[in-house]
Every structure is written in structure tokens, then in C-alpha cells.
Design an enzyme around this catalytic site. Structure first.
Site, PDB file in Angstrom:
ATOM      1  N   ASN A  40       0.832  -1.198   0.000  1.00 11.88           N
ATOM      2  CA  ASN A  40       0.000   0.000   0.000  1.00 11.88           C
ATOM      3  C   ASN A  40       0.865   1.245   0.000  1.00 11.88           C
ATOM      4  OD1 ASN A  40      -0.425   1.967   2.400  1.00 11.88           O
ATOM      5  ND2 ASN A  40       0.043  -0.011   3.348  1.00 11.88           N
ATOM      6  N   ASN A  83       4.544   8.624  14.385  1.00  7.28           N
ATOM      7  CA  ASN A  83       4.848   7.807  13.215  1.00  7.28           C
ATOM      8  C   ASN A  83       6.175   8.293  12.653  1.00  7.28           C
ATOM      9  OD1 ASN A  83       5.057   6.498  10.792  1.00  7.28           O
ATOM     10  ND2 ASN A  83       3.020   7.062  10.043  1.00  7.28           N
ATOM     11  N   CYS A  88       6.846   5.977   8.147  1.00  6.93           N
ATOM     12  CA  CYS A  88       6.045   5.701   6.949  1.00  6.93           C
ATOM     13  C   CYS A  88       6.975   5.383   5.775  1.00  6.93           C
ATOM     14  CB  CYS A  88       5.148   6.888   6.590  1.00  6.93           C
ATOM     15  SG  CYS A  88       4.207   6.567   5.086  1.00  6.93           S
ATOM     16  N   LYS A 119       6.429   4.647  16.818  1.00 10.64           N
ATOM     17  CA  LYS A 119       6.181   3.626  15.793  1.00 10.64           C
ATOM     18  C   LYS A 119       7.450   3.453  14.970  1.00 10.64           C
ATOM     19  CE  LYS A 119       3.024   1.438  12.770  1.00 10.64           C
ATOM     20  NZ  LYS A 119       1.617   1.226  12.493  1.00 10.64           N
ATOM     21  N   ILE A 136       5.580  -3.633  14.003  1.00 12.52           N
ATOM     22  CA  ILE A 136       6.374  -2.906  13.031  1.00 12.52           C
ATOM     23  C   ILE A 136       5.454  -2.133  12.075  1.00 12.52           C
ATOM     24  CG2 ILE A 136       8.342  -4.488  13.041  1.00 12.52           C
ATOM     25  CD1 ILE A 136       7.112  -5.878  10.583  1.00 12.52           C
ATOM     26  N   ASN A 137       6.013  -1.083  11.470  1.00 21.85           N
ATOM     27  CA  ASN A 137       5.339  -0.445  10.344  1.00 21.85           C
ATOM     28  C   ASN A 137       5.500  -1.382   9.149  1.00 21.85           C
ATOM     29  OD1 ASN A 137       4.164   1.481   8.584  1.00 21.85           O
ATOM     30  ND2 ASN A 137       5.004   3.138   9.815  1.00 21.85           N
ATOM     31  N   GLY A 176       0.425  -7.826   5.689  1.00 25.91           N
ATOM     32  CA  GLY A 176      -0.189  -9.136   5.472  1.00 25.91           C
ATOM     33  C   GLY A 176       0.715 -10.274   5.929  1.00 25.91           C
ATOM     34  N   GLY A 182       1.961  -6.898  12.475  1.00 26.98           N
ATOM     35  CA  GLY A 182       2.588  -7.284  11.209  1.00 26.98           C
ATOM     36  C   GLY A 182       2.096  -8.661  10.816  1.00 26.98           C
ATOM     37  N   GLY A 183       1.091  -8.714   9.973  1.00 25.37           N
ATOM     38  CA  GLY A 183       0.631  -9.991   9.438  1.00 25.37           C
ATOM     39  C   GLY A 183      -0.221 -10.834  10.361  1.00 25.37           C
TER      40      GLY A 183
END
Lengths: 308, 291
Positions: free
Chosen positions: A70, A127, A130, A166, A192-193, A219, A245-246
Site C-alpha cells: 500500500n 509515526n 512511513c 512507531k 512494526i510499520n 499481510g 505485522g501480518g
């Protein structure tokens, strides 16, 4: 909500260890509400910036076998309107809210903190990581322990809310960065980011699928990376970790806790299992506790620290 | 899932000024009311309602409104575009007497829907409305379906004179009640639960089992005021980004309904609860924009 799912996070009693992370279903008060109604214990706002941002042009999401890319591009209505949405949410719900903010320098983080101080938010998340705004802002701040330390230290001086950092997974030495955050006064870490960033190609048109070319991975494919980084960090810091994370099912959430997470984020799984995913995972955590003889979340053991 | 697929444009038809229909040979298996996301990878991916869908072909009807659609309008048959979908909720397929209220460029989705309704044996009255003759869409296509078609223009340059809601009011509300409505405008179109219409007698007016609307939001808001107690579904538009229910851009207040998953077709019981209906929507940043 089941009593056995209750846990404490930075002095707050939360009804579920599941957290709606920044950037997912959190553009408005009603988007936050629906995650709460479906079993999230804490919700996080979109990362808010001083001015509104429309984000990247589409496509902004791309699916592949192991998950998603994304590049939303930090779209948000800006700190003023964003906090108004959070305040409206808090009028309807007692669920704790993490206000996530994004900036690229200390001064802007301080301005954002002053705004957040006046809001009904419960935590402030910085954050620093990113991964899909490289073109605009360069390498994320979370890549530098000095930057992380400087910003958190400055924000902590004025923040009236607990401060969560983050962190990015896209670093070689996560432990030193986590320690820099802790020594600067961070109250918790969120990790995690998204990973990467990565890219995908449309082979017929010979173009990157994402208009931004690059996007952060989320994911199932990133879970092993998240587990490893949380595990590496947990023993070396004394502040709680929001692990994400996932995470797609109850057992994934348990893995996060065993790696060292106090509470666990669930984001992309909303796509795989619907907005009901929070309640589904809550139930799966209870089933896991039943099957394995744990009375509550506090009994779930952490992995022993081994040298890596 | 709704995997991305890159397709050649099979057909392009000029409908009216600034509106074209693009057709693709692809088994989309869409339901009426659903939408696809379309991109040319040159900046932008936008949702489009499906205006026709057969076994192995589907069409979207697009209005040129900005940079993205202007680029699409320069494409030729054989050019490639990439789509995801079909996404979202679809219209309930009634087999009774139904009223379809359409306005402007949101009307073409009713072509696909009417064909499906006819297959299920529904009796269709379709109000096809536009501001003026040059903006009226699909007059011939709807005409060929053999439904009760009422074309109407605000300025009376084609068909009836009046808005789609004016025509709907005539069909749904008797003369006497219309007079009452005129004398009590404050209880009319803007009432959320439209109590003004709840107790109306329905004499000498068409009895419809179900009403569907696709058009500008303020048209649907006004229509809600004349519907009374008949079941209905409205097709909504909001800014969309991910189309898979995770980004939160298209949620509507106060329920947090995601228009890309739980919508874009919303039933009466949901519409009645929406506090933003006819009041505001959100832009790409999430900022509220008043209607």
C-alpha cells in the site's frame, strides 16, 4: 467481551489485547467505532499531519500472494479535523484512542503534540516510519537512532499523553533504535510499520501497479519479520511493545505475545476476514488459552532470550 | 478474490456530450449496483458503476469530469486498462412492481439492473431524469427494454417537465396529498424519517412494491421525503481508494458502513440511520465537504 481477554496497557485497562493500527479504517469517528463494536480493545487514528493531505494517486493498494502493498501516502484531514473526529468518537465510546501523528522534524512534531494535548485522545503515537513517502520526505526518521532520540525527547517534554514510538522494520539494528526511543522517554513501542517498500509490475502494460511505484508490505508475509524484530527488542527494553505485522488469527496474536508484545495490532486481516476479524481473533485467543491451560493473557509465556 | 486484470477496450460508444460507454470482453460476473475500480497506471484509480454485464462482456458508462476521465476519453479500442472488481453490494432483485428513479449520469447502472429485473418478472417503471435534453442518457436503450419509461427534463426540453423527484411524487402521492405537501413544505423533503408521509393514504396512486434510486445525493434525499413506507434501496457515491474495506475513506456516519463493501447499494433501514445523508461527504483527505 470476555474477562479473560482483559489486559493492562500503560495504566489503561483494555477489554481486548487487539489494536486497530494507524492507517486502517480510521479516517472518521464512525470508522473507528465499527472496529470497536467488532471487538478491538484500542483504536488508532490515521497518522495526522499539520495540514490535510490527499495522499498518493491510485492505485494505492496492490494484492499479491503473501499480502498487500500500500502507498496511501498519509492521506488525512489534518490535525484539526482529525482530532475533531477523535473527539466525536470519544463522546460515543470509552475505548482508548491512540492519536497517531506524522511529521518530518522536531518543530512540527511539537506543534502536533500541542494540538493532541487539547484533544480527548489517550495516547500519542509518533509515526517515525512511513515507508511510502520517500520521494517527498526521504529516508524515514526511524532509520536513525539519533533522530528518534531527539524527537521523542522533545515531544516527551510537552506531551500530556503517554508517547508511543512507531518503528520501522527496515533497519539493521532495531535494538539500538528501540533503546534510543526508550532512553528519550518513550512510554511504549509500536512495531512494526510496513516492510520494504516493495513493488509489483503489470506485465501487460509494463507499468508499476502502484502509481507511487513503491508501497509498504503488509499481510501474512511480514509476520516472521515482525516476530523476529519484536523478539530481538523485547529483552532489551523495559517498555511495552504493541506488536503487529501480518496477524490474521488467534495463534498469530499469541505468537506476537510470545515474542514480547503486550498488545497486538490487526490491520490487513480486515480484508481477509472482514471487519468482524477482531471478535474472531478474540475468540481464537480464548480457545487457545482453553486448549493450552492458560487462565488469562498474563500467563502466556514469553520466549526465552537467545543470542541472535 | 477480485484479482486485478488488465484488459483491452473492446468497444467505445459516444452516448451524449462528455459521456462514453466503454465495453470489455471479460467474464466479470457482476451483480447490478456493483462497481469496478479502473486505472491506466498513469495516476488515479476510480470506481465506476457497471452499466451492462452479460455472460462474457461488461460495460461502464463514464462522464468526463477531470484529469483522469479526460485521459480515458482519449483512449481507443484496443488500448489497455486495468480493472479490479466487481465490488460491493447489489440491488435486491424484486419480481414485483418496482419504481426506478434515476438522475443524470448515475442512470446507466439501471440499464443492467432493468435487464436483470425483467428476467425475474418484475414490472418496471423507470424515471430517467436529466437537467436538459442534451444531458438525457440511454433514451433509446431504455426504450427498447419494453418497460414503462418516463423521460423527464428539468427544463421540459424532452419528455416530461420536472425533476425525477417531481415525477416520482406524482406517481406516489395522490393529488389531495400533494396539495397538503405543498402547504406543509417543512415536513417534506428534508425530514430524515419522513413522518410527514408515514400516514398518507395511498388512493388513486400507483402501488409500488419496491423503489430504487441512483442519482445525485440531494435527489435521493428529496425522494426519501415522498417514498412513504415503501421499501427502497439507494445507490451511494463516496470517495474511494482501496475498494476492499481497509482504508476507511468511504465509511459513512454514524454507522461506519463501508460503501465499497457494505455499499454502494444501501437498504432503507440503513439509509434511515445515516446522519451524513444529504448533508456532507468526505474528500480524498477525509475532510468533510458540505453538500
Amino acid at each position: 467481551m470476555h474477562n479473560r481477554l482483559k489486559t493492562k496497557f500503560l495504566g489503561f485497562e483494555v477489554r481486548s489485547p487487539l489494536v486497530l493500527p494507524a492507517g486502517i479504517m480510521d479516517m472518521s469517528f464512525s470508522a473507528l467505532s465499527i472496529s470497536t463494536e467488532n471487538g478491538a480493545g484500542i483504536v488508532t487514528s490515521k497518522s495526522l499531519t499539520l495540514e490535510p493531505r490527499t495522499g498518493h494517486k491510485g492505485p494505492v493498494v496492490a494484492e499479491f500472494e503473501g499480502g498487500f502493498l500500500n502507498c496511501m501516502g498519509l492521506c488525512n484531514p489534518g490535525i484539526v479535523d482529525g482530532l475533531a473526529e477523535i473527539n466525536e468518537f470519544k463522546e460515543r465510546s470509552d475505548t482508548p484512542v491512540i492519536v497517531s501523528v506524522f511529521a518530518t522534524n522536531v518543530n512540527d512534531f511539537l506543534k502536533l503534540t500541542e494540538f493532541v494535548n487539547t484533544s480527548k485522545g489517550d495516547f500519542l503515537e509518533l509515526n517515525l516510519s512511513c515507508p511510502n513517502v520517500f520521494d517527498e520526505f526521504g529516508i524515514p526518521l526511524a532509520a536513525s537512532k539519533d533522530e528518534v532520540h531527539k524527537i521523542i525527547k522533545a515531544v516527551k517534554k510537552i506531551s500530556e499523553l503517554p508517547v508511543i514510538a512507531k518503528l520501522s522494520p527496515n533497519v539493521y539494528d532495531i535494538v539500538s533504535i528501540a533503546k534510543a526511543a526508550e532512553s528519550a522517554g518513550a512510554d511504549a513501542l509500536c512495531m512494526i510499520n510496513t516492510v520494504g517498500p516493495g513493488m509489483l509490475i503489470d506485465t501487460k502494460m509494463v507499468k508499476p501497479v502502484l502509481f507511487n511505484k513503491l508501497g509498504g508490505l503488509s499481510g501474512p508475509c511480514i509476520k516472521p519479520i515482525a516476530l523476529k524484530l519484536i523478539y530481538q527488542t523485547y529483552s532489551d527494553v523495559n517498555i511495552p511493545i504493541i506488536g503487529m505485522g501480518g496477524v490474521k488469527c488467534g495463534e498469530d496474536a499469541i505468537e506476537m505475545m510470545m515474542a514480547g508484545a503486550s498488545i497486538v495490532g490487526v490491520g490487513t486481516a480486515i480484508y481477509y476476514r472482514g471487519i468482524e476479524v477482531f471478535n474472531k481473533i478474540n475468540n481464537e485467543i480464548i480457545e487457545f488459552m482453553d486448549e493450552n491451560g492458560y487462565e488469562n493473557l498474563q500467563e502466556i509465556p514469553k520466549l526465552e532470550k537467545l543470542l541472535m | 478474490m477480485n484479482k486485478r486484470i488488465t484488459l483491452k477496450i473492446a468497444k467505445i460508444k459516444d452516448e451524449i456530450k462528455d459521456i462514453k460507454t466503454f465495453s470489455f470482453k471479460y467474464k466479470l460476473n457482476a451483480k447490478p449496483g456493483q462497481f469496478i475500480m479502473l486505472t491506466d497506471f498513469e495516476g488515479g484509480e476510480k470506481p465506476f458503476s457497471i452499466s451492462d454485464c452479460t455472460k462474457d462482456e461488461f460495460s461502464i458508462t463514464i462522464k468526463k469530469i477531470g484529469e483522469f476521465t479526460s485521459r480515458l476519453f482519449q483512449k481507443d479500442v484496443g488500448d489497455l486498462v486495468s480493472i479490479r472488481g466487481a465490488f460491493g453490494s447489489s440491488f435486491f432483485i424484486s419480481n414485483g412492481k418496482v419504481l426506478l428513479v434515476g438522475g443524470g449520469y448515475a442512470v446507466p447502472t439501471f440499464y443492467f439492473f432493468s435487464k436483470i429485473l425483467l428476467e425475474s418478472g418484475a414490472n418496471i417503471t423507470l424515471i430517467n431524469g436529466a437537467r436538459t435534453k442534451d444531458e438525457l442518457l440511454f433514451v433509446e436503450k431504455f426504450g427498447k427494454l419494453g418497460i414503462n419509461l418516463i423521460n423527464t427534463t428539468d427544463d421540459g426540453t424532452f419528455g416530461e417537465k420536472g425533476t425525477s423527484v417531481d415525477i416520482a411524487r406524482k406517481l406516489l402521492v395522490s393529488k389531495l396529498q400533494q396539495n397538503q405537501l405543498v402547504s406543509k413544505p417543512q415536513l417534506g423533503d428534508n425530514s430524515r424519517f419522513h413522518p410527514a408521509t408515514a400516514g398518507w393514504k395511498r388512493e388513486n396512486v400507483d402501488k409500488f412494491d419496491f423503489i430504487y434510486a441512483s442519482g445525485p445525493e440531494m435527489m435521493m434525499k428529496a425522494l426519501q421525503g415522498v417514498i412513504g413506507e415503501i421499501e427502497y434501496e439507494f445507490l451511494f457515491e463516496r470517495y474511494m481508494k482501496c475498494a476492499i474495506g481497509i482504508c476507511g475513506s468511504c465509511t459513512v456516519d454514524p454507522l461506519g458502513i463501508r460503501l465499497c463493501v457494505e455499499g454502494p447499494v444501501l437498504p432503507k433501514k440503513i439509509v434511515e440511520q445515516l446522519t451524513e445523508f444529504g448533508k456532507y461527504h468526505r474528500d480524498a483527505s477525509g475532510k468533510r465537504i458540505l453538500y
